[in-house]
Design a protein around this motif. Structure first.
Motif, PDB file in Angstrom:
ATOM      1  N   MET A   1     -31.547  46.523 -19.859  1.00 45.18           N
ATOM      2  CA  MET A   1     -32.374  45.442 -19.352  1.00 45.18           C
ATOM      3  C   MET A   1     -32.981  44.730 -20.552  1.00 45.18           C
ATOM      4  O   MET A   1     -33.533  45.365 -21.441  1.00 45.18           O
ATOM      5  CB  MET A   1     -33.504  45.991 -18.477  1.00 45.18           C
ATOM      6  CG  MET A   1     -33.043  46.642 -17.203  1.00 45.18           C
ATOM      7  SD  MET A   1     -32.365  45.455 -16.031  1.00 45.18           S
ATOM      8  CE  MET A   1     -33.894  44.736 -15.420  1.00 45.18           C
ATOM      9  N   CYS A   2     -32.861  43.452 -20.543  1.00 47.40           N
ATOM     10  CA  CYS A   2     -33.481  42.668 -21.606  1.00 47.40           C
ATOM     11  C   CYS A   2     -34.975  42.576 -21.310  1.00 47.40           C
ATOM     12  O   CYS A   2     -35.361  42.124 -20.234  1.00 47.40           O
ATOM     13  CB  CYS A   2     -32.835  41.290 -21.641  1.00 47.40           C
ATOM     14  SG  CYS A   2     -33.682  40.117 -22.692  1.00 47.40           S
ATOM     15  N   PRO A   3     -35.822  43.035 -22.247  1.00 46.73           N
ATOM     16  CA  PRO A   3     -37.268  43.045 -21.966  1.00 46.73           C
ATOM     17  C   PRO A   3     -37.897  41.657 -21.961  1.00 46.73           C
ATOM     18  O   PRO A   3     -39.040  41.497 -21.568  1.00 46.73           O
ATOM     19  CB  PRO A   3     -37.846  43.897 -23.106  1.00 46.73           C
ATOM     20  CG  PRO A   3     -36.849  43.795 -24.194  1.00 46.73           C
ATOM     21  CD  PRO A   3     -35.505  43.580 -23.557  1.00 46.73           C
ATOM     22  N   TYR A   4     -37.163  40.672 -22.398  1.00 47.60           N
ATOM     23  CA  TYR A   4     -37.717  39.324 -22.439  1.00 47.60           C
ATOM     24  C   TYR A   4     -37.559  38.604 -21.103  1.00 47.60           C
ATOM     25  O   TYR A   4     -38.498  38.051 -20.569  1.00 47.60           O
ATOM     26  CB  TYR A   4     -37.057  38.520 -23.561  1.00 47.60           C
ATOM     27  CG  TYR A   4     -37.685  37.161 -23.750  1.00 47.60           C
ATOM     28  CD1 TYR A   4     -38.916  37.034 -24.392  1.00 47.60           C
ATOM     29  CD2 TYR A   4     -37.053  36.018 -23.285  1.00 47.60           C
ATOM     30  CE1 TYR A   4     -39.510  35.800 -24.551  1.00 47.60           C
ATOM     31  CE2 TYR A   4     -37.641  34.779 -23.449  1.00 47.60           C
ATOM     32  CZ  TYR A   4     -38.870  34.669 -24.084  1.00 47.60           C
ATOM     33  OH  TYR A   4     -39.442  33.439 -24.235  1.00 47.60           O
ATOM     34  N   CYS A   5     -36.358  38.656 -20.539  1.00 46.56           N
ATOM     35  CA  CYS A   5     -36.116  37.948 -19.277  1.00 46.56           C
ATOM     36  C   CYS A   5     -36.005  38.911 -18.101  1.00 46.56           C
ATOM     37  O   CYS A   5     -35.902  38.482 -16.959  1.00 46.56           O
ATOM     38  CB  CYS A   5     -34.852  37.096 -19.383  1.00 46.56           C
ATOM     39  SG  CYS A   5     -33.350  38.069 -19.590  1.00 46.56           S
ATOM     40  N   ASN A   6     -36.052  40.214 -18.400  1.00 47.31           N
ATOM     41  CA  ASN A   6     -35.946  41.240 -17.369  1.00 47.31           C
ATOM     42  C   ASN A   6     -34.644  41.187 -16.584  1.00 47.31           C
ATOM     43  O   ASN A   6     -34.594  41.569 -15.411  1.00 47.31           O
ATOM     44  CB  ASN A   6     -37.136  41.185 -16.400  1.00 47.31           C
ATOM     45  CG  ASN A   6     -38.399  41.672 -17.079  1.00 47.31           C
ATOM     46  OD1 ASN A   6     -38.395  42.698 -17.753  1.00 47.31           O
ATOM     47  ND2 ASN A   6     -39.477  40.938 -16.913  1.00 47.31           N
TER      48      ASN A   6
ATOM     49  N   PHE B   1     -31.600  42.988 -26.425  1.00 45.96           N
ATOM     50  CA  PHE B   1     -31.963  41.621 -26.046  1.00 45.96           C
ATOM     51  C   PHE B   1     -30.722  40.755 -25.934  1.00 45.96           C
ATOM     52  O   PHE B   1     -29.772  40.920 -26.695  1.00 45.96           O
ATOM     53  CB  PHE B   1     -32.833  40.964 -27.138  1.00 45.96           C
ATOM     54  CG  PHE B   1     -34.237  41.474 -27.223  1.00 45.96           C
ATOM     55  CD1 PHE B   1     -34.524  42.638 -27.892  1.00 45.96           C
ATOM     56  CD2 PHE B   1     -35.266  40.760 -26.633  1.00 45.96           C
ATOM     57  CE1 PHE B   1     -35.828  43.101 -27.985  1.00 45.96           C
ATOM     58  CE2 PHE B   1     -36.574  41.214 -26.721  1.00 45.96           C
ATOM     59  CZ  PHE B   1     -36.852  42.383 -27.393  1.00 45.96           C
ATOM     60  N   HIS B   2     -30.793  39.778 -25.004  1.00 40.04           N
ATOM     61  CA  HIS B   2     -29.813  38.702 -25.083  1.00 40.04           C
ATOM     62  C   HIS B   2     -30.078  37.975 -26.395  1.00 40.04           C
ATOM     63  O   HIS B   2     -31.240  37.860 -26.809  1.00 40.04           O
ATOM     64  CB  HIS B   2     -29.994  37.712 -23.928  1.00 40.04           C
ATOM     65  CG  HIS B   2     -29.744  38.318 -22.573  1.00 40.04           C
ATOM     66  ND1 HIS B   2     -30.757  38.584 -21.693  1.00 40.04           N
ATOM     67  CD2 HIS B   2     -28.588  38.707 -21.976  1.00 40.04           C
ATOM     68  CE1 HIS B   2     -30.234  39.114 -20.589  1.00 40.04           C
ATOM     69  NE2 HIS B   2     -28.927  39.200 -20.731  1.00 40.04           N
ATOM     70  N   THR B   3     -29.039  37.467 -26.999  1.00 43.26           N
ATOM     71  CA  THR B   3     -29.207  36.816 -28.302  1.00 43.26           C
ATOM     72  C   THR B   3     -30.226  35.674 -28.230  1.00 43.26           C
ATOM     73  O   THR B   3     -31.101  35.553 -29.083  1.00 43.26           O
ATOM     74  CB  THR B   3     -27.848  36.281 -28.787  1.00 43.26           C
ATOM     75  OG1 THR B   3     -26.930  37.375 -28.797  1.00 43.26           O
ATOM     76  CG2 THR B   3     -27.944  35.721 -30.182  1.00 43.26           C
ATOM     77  N   ALA B   4     -30.139  34.866 -27.187  1.00 42.72           N
ATOM     78  CA  ALA B   4     -31.063  33.739 -27.053  1.00 42.72           C
ATOM     79  C   ALA B   4     -32.480  34.224 -26.774  1.00 42.72           C
ATOM     80  O   ALA B   4     -33.448  33.631 -27.236  1.00 42.72           O
ATOM     81  CB  ALA B   4     -30.599  32.822 -25.933  1.00 42.72           C
ATOM     82  N   CYS B   5     -32.605  35.313 -26.028  1.00 41.26           N
ATOM     83  CA  CYS B   5     -33.921  35.838 -25.694  1.00 41.26           C
ATOM     84  C   CYS B   5     -34.628  36.360 -26.945  1.00 41.26           C
ATOM     85  O   CYS B   5     -35.834  36.195 -27.099  1.00 41.26           O
ATOM     86  CB  CYS B   5     -33.812  36.947 -24.662  1.00 41.26           C
ATOM     87  SG  CYS B   5     -33.280  36.348 -23.048  1.00 41.26           S
ATOM     88  N   TRP B   6     -33.864  36.986 -27.808  1.00 40.80           N
ATOM     89  CA  TRP B   6     -34.468  37.490 -29.040  1.00 40.80           C
ATOM     90  C   TRP B   6     -35.044  36.336 -29.864  1.00 40.80           C
ATOM     91  O   TRP B   6     -36.112  36.454 -30.461  1.00 40.80           O
ATOM     92  CB  TRP B   6     -33.453  38.281 -29.864  1.00 40.80           C
ATOM     93  CG  TRP B   6     -34.001  38.666 -31.193  1.00 40.80           C
ATOM     94  CD1 TRP B   6     -33.652  38.149 -32.403  1.00 40.80           C
ATOM     95  CD2 TRP B   6     -35.041  39.631 -31.452  1.00 40.80           C
ATOM     96  NE1 TRP B   6     -34.411  38.734 -33.393  1.00 40.80           N
ATOM     97  CE2 TRP B   6     -35.263  39.642 -32.838  1.00 40.80           C
ATOM     98  CE3 TRP B   6     -35.796  40.475 -30.623  1.00 40.80           C
ATOM     99  CZ2 TRP B   6     -36.224  40.468 -33.429  1.00 40.80           C
ATOM    100  CZ3 TRP B   6     -36.750  41.306 -31.214  1.00 40.80           C
ATOM    101  CH2 TRP B   6     -36.955  41.305 -32.597  1.00 40.80           C
TER     102      TRP B   6
END
Ligand SMILES: [Zn+2]
Length: 100
Positions: free
Chosen positions: A57-62, A87-92
């Motif tokens: 799970m990406c902690p930025y966008c869940n 993280f998704h690359t863009a989310c990071w």
């Protein structure tokens, strides 16, 4: 990053920088990044490895990071791998910390 406008000497030595970056990403190179004064160790992941059954799970966008999707693994360099997250690359890029 300053762009160098070196005149090419005879040979065409104009390697596109974008391609170089792509290759670096694919190789899963580890680097260090600072966000708000906190040092993070960041590593790219191509997603296709031995941990095939695992999803993150990406902690930025869940949202879940799809299997096989190239993404980033980051952790707080000081607190260590305990803080490691995918993280998704863009989310990071948008993420400003801290890692929980
Ligand atoms: Zn995300």
């Amino acid at each position: 990053m300053p762009r160098s406008n070196r005149p090419s000497r005879g040979k065409k030595a104009a390697e596109p920088i974008e391609d170089l970056n792509l290759n670096t990403l694919r190789m899963g190179v580890r680097r260090t990044e600072f966000k708000r004064g906190v040092e993070y160790t960041v590593q790219t992941s191509v997603g296709a490895n031995a941990e095939d059954t695992k999803t993150w799970m990406c902690p930025y966008c869940n949202l879940q990071i799809a299997k096989g999707l190239s993404h980033l693994v980051a952790f707080d360099s000081v607190r260590g791998v305990e803080t490691r997250r995918h993280f998704h690359t863009a989310c990071w890029s948008s993420f400003q910390g801290p890692l929980l």
